[in-house]
Enzyme design. Structure first.
Site, short mmCIF file in Angstrom:
data_model
loop_
_atom_site.label_atom_id
_atom_site.label_comp_id
_atom_site.label_asym_id
_atom_site.label_seq_id
_atom_site.Cartn_x
_atom_site.Cartn_y
_atom_site.Cartn_z
N ASN A 8 35.60 -25.54 38.07
CA ASN A 8 35.69 -24.01 37.71
C ASN A 8 37.11 -23.95 37.56
O ASN A 8 38.03 -23.79 38.42
CB ASN A 8 35.32 -23.10 38.79
N ARG A 114 32.27 -24.67 34.19
CA ARG A 114 32.04 -22.95 34.24
C ARG A 114 32.65 -22.79 33.01
O ARG A 114 33.90 -22.69 32.97
CB ARG A 114 32.19 -22.49 35.52
N HIS A 203 28.16 -13.52 35.74
CA HIS A 203 27.47 -13.88 37.13
C HIS A 203 26.06 -14.65 36.64
O HIS A 203 25.26 -14.83 37.64
CB HIS A 203 27.24 -13.03 38.16
N ARG A 264 37.54 -3.14 40.75
CA ARG A 264 37.25 -2.86 39.19
C ARG A 264 36.32 -1.43 39.51
O ARG A 264 35.42 -1.52 40.45
CB ARG A 264 36.24 -3.92 38.66
N GLU A 406 26.56 -21.72 42.75
CA GLU A 406 26.61 -21.78 41.40
C GLU A 406 27.10 -23.15 41.13
O GLU A 406 26.51 -23.92 40.28
CB GLU A 406 27.94 -20.90 40.94
#
Ligand code: AMP
Length: 419
Positions: A8, A114, A203, A264, A406
């Site tokens: 990542n 990713r 996601h 957010r 992940e």
């Protein structure tokens, strides 16, 4: 045994996990932060218990290794100058060799990356070709902070491990199954055809992983299940999964939409932004920055973006309490909406930082869903970070806690493309 690396790459960081495949055993994981600086930080955990945080021993030197109490888990740390991603990856691979984690670079036969934005071009993971890489570059418009860094990571690995299979795993691809009534905004249609203005979600790798685990835990075929997966971390998104496919998801064109998150805002009436901008004299960039970095739990509570801090003072701090109520309220609204969209739900799955670790937040959410027939088993809910069914035996709708993974999903995708 063949080893696969899940990567990542961020703009100034690089996270990785090295797995033995197909055994799916994690043999090392780490992160290089502050790439581009003279004091970049390298951390590599390895040994039998790499997840153990119980590390003892300390050294004042920048470069040192600490041991877990049982002596099996090890953590290598160093602070050193690292100019760019290429150097970071070179350093990391060299260290993996020095530390005896690998004997030779050739042992790493696959690298899965990713990639945040895959647009409409990628509905599954793909082997990276020049054409794929060019598309990832072009998709930078949709993820300006992430795609360029992801592409940089891919190129750097390709240089150092030219024989390893390079695979791109997109955050958005799982959601490409959404029907048009869910992915289109009710805007003039030409903006969709001209600019790809639509919902892409995010996601996806996490939602895909927990959905497949949920089916295994419930001993059901994923294609026969209606699931709602709640990825509740610093970024949070909720997905309705029907017939094993993403039917709808709370994030939108960007990861700013949906539920309220750590910093957010989630969904806001767009005309309100114009109203605020005019009065505060804010540029578009400044407004976006406020929506991304200063809103959500932090914006409402005024004290912290971390759910742990808010829970601690919720009885005495009115704003912390309000932020928690807003968070729960937004989650509930999406769950209710998705139950209606799917015509029911078999199981609700909690994952990511808050979903995996917060006993009270899971309870608050499930208690609000009692009406639908989901009942919490408080004793079973009294855990963190483990796979467990947290609803009662008689609960009509199951509630599950499934830690996301992940990296494993990325490694599996690499493995399946090796054939
Ligand atoms: P993630 O983005 O998945 O790494 O999740 C990070 C978030 O998880 C942090 O912002 C914390 O607010 C939250 N978190 C971690 N542990 C807990 C906990 N025990 N209780 C509540 N929130 C937690």
């Amino acid at each position: 045994m063949a080893k696969t690396m899940a990567v990542n790459a961020g703009s100034s960081s690089l996270k990785f996990q090295l797995l033995e495949m197909p055994a799916e055993q994690v043999i090392a994981q780490g992160v290089i932060e502050r790439i581009g600086m003279d004091d970049a930080i390298v951390t590599i955990k390895y040994g039998a218990e790499i997840h153990s945080e119980r590390l003892v021993g300390h050294s004042e030197d920048d470069e040192h290794i600490t041991l877990s109490k049982d002596g099996k888990g090890k953590k290598y740390e160093n602070v050193t100058a690292i100019k760019n991603h290429q150097q970071a990856i070179n350093y990391m691979l060299q260290k993996l060799t020095d530390l005896g984690i690998i004997e030779d670079f050739d042992e790493i036969t696959g690298v899965g990356h990713r990639v945040v934005a895959g647009g409409e071009w990628f509905n599954h993971s793909v082997i990276v070709t020049d054409e794929v890489l060019a598309k990832i570059d072009r998709l930078a418009d949709y993820a300006p902070l992430h795609n360029p860094a992801n592409a940089m990571g891919i190129r750097a690995f390709q240089k150092l491990l030219p024989d390893a299979l390079s695979v791109a795993v997109f955050d958005t691809s799982f959601h490409q199954t959404m029907p048009d009534e869910n992915f289109l905004y009710a805007l003039p249609y030409e903006y969709y055809t001209r600019y790809g203005a639509r919902k892409y979600g995010a996601h996806g790798t996490s939602h895909r992983y927990v959905a497949s685990r949920a089916a295994e835990i419930l001993h059901k075929d994923l294609k026969q299940l209606k699931l709602i997966t709640l990825h509740l971390g610093a970024g949070a998104s909720i997905t309705a999964i029907k017939d094993g496919k993403s039917l709808d998801t709370s994030m939108g064109f960007s990861p700013l939409a949906g539920v309220a998150m750590a910093t957010r805002s989630g969904d806001v009436d767009p005309s309100l932004l114009y109203y605020i901008q005019e009065r505060e004299g804010l540029s578009n960039e400044e407004m976006l920055n406020i929506l991304n970095k200063k809103s959500g739990l932090l914006g409402i509570s005024t004290i912290s973006s971390d759910m742990r801090d808010l829970l601690e003072v919720q009885d005495t701090n009115e704003h912390a309490n309000m932020a928690i109520r807003i968070f729960i309220n937004r989650v509930i609204k999406y769950v209710g909406q998705y139950i209606a969209e799917m015509g029911g739900v078999d199981a609700i799955v909690f994952t990511a930082g808050i979903g995996e670790n917060s006993i009270p937040i899971r309870k608050m959410i499930i208690d609000k869903l009692n009406y639908f027939g989901v009942v919490l088993d408080e004793e079973k809910n009294n855990v963190r970070g483990q796979e467990v069914e947290i609803s009662t035996e008689n609960s009509k709708i199951k509630a599950l806690l499934i830690p996301t993974n992940e990296e494993l999903m990325i490694a599996r995708d690499v493995e399946s493309l090796k054939a």
